[in-house]
Design a protein around this motif. Sequence first.
Motif, short mmCIF file in Angstrom:
data_model
loop_
_atom_site.label_atom_id
_atom_site.label_comp_id
_atom_site.label_asym_id
_atom_site.label_seq_id
_atom_site.Cartn_x
_atom_site.Cartn_y
_atom_site.Cartn_z
N ASP A 104 48.50 12.69 5.91
CA ASP A 104 48.69 12.40 7.33
C ASP A 104 48.10 13.55 8.14
O ASP A 104 47.53 14.49 7.59
CB ASP A 104 50.17 12.15 7.65
CG ASP A 104 51.05 13.39 7.49
OD1 ASP A 104 50.53 14.47 7.20
OD2 ASP A 104 52.28 13.25 7.64
N ILE A 157 55.59 5.15 6.96
CA ILE A 157 54.77 5.91 7.90
C ILE A 157 54.97 5.41 9.32
O ILE A 157 55.45 4.30 9.55
CB ILE A 157 53.27 5.82 7.55
CG1 ILE A 157 52.80 4.36 7.59
CG2 ILE A 157 52.98 6.46 6.21
CD1 ILE A 157 51.30 4.19 7.61
N ARG A 200 51.56 9.38 10.47
CA ARG A 200 52.51 10.45 10.14
C ARG A 200 53.51 9.94 9.12
O ARG A 200 54.08 8.85 9.29
CB ARG A 200 53.24 10.92 11.40
CG ARG A 200 54.22 12.03 11.17
CD ARG A 200 53.49 13.33 10.85
NE ARG A 200 54.42 14.43 10.93
CZ ARG A 200 54.57 15.33 9.98
NH1 ARG A 200 53.85 15.29 8.89
NH2 ARG A 200 55.43 16.30 10.10
#
Length: 97
Positions: free
Chosen positions: A11, A23, A89
């Motif tokens: 990420d 995520i 992320r």
Amino acid sequence: MSSRNRGIVTDYAGEEIYRGDLIAYSARHKNAVRLADAEVLAVETRRVAVEGVGTICIPVLKIRPTGAESGDSARRTMRDEWIIARHVRLVERGEGR
């Protein structure tokens, strides 16, 4: 052109991403961008020819949205999709990791 050779995909903070991880990613909705959560189904790299540069590897993720996302209108479809791992992320490690 797809390469089955995975390598390490991370990420934007450098955390490694694997199949089964949860995520957060940016998703387009009309003329805006919203944050959405998704489960990672596959991690690959794709070779892409860029004029004036040559061939580069782009990390891509096959994801399944969870339905948890920002915004005031609900997502119309929960289909699996491929995204570039650029604005992603890691939220939580998958089962067994």
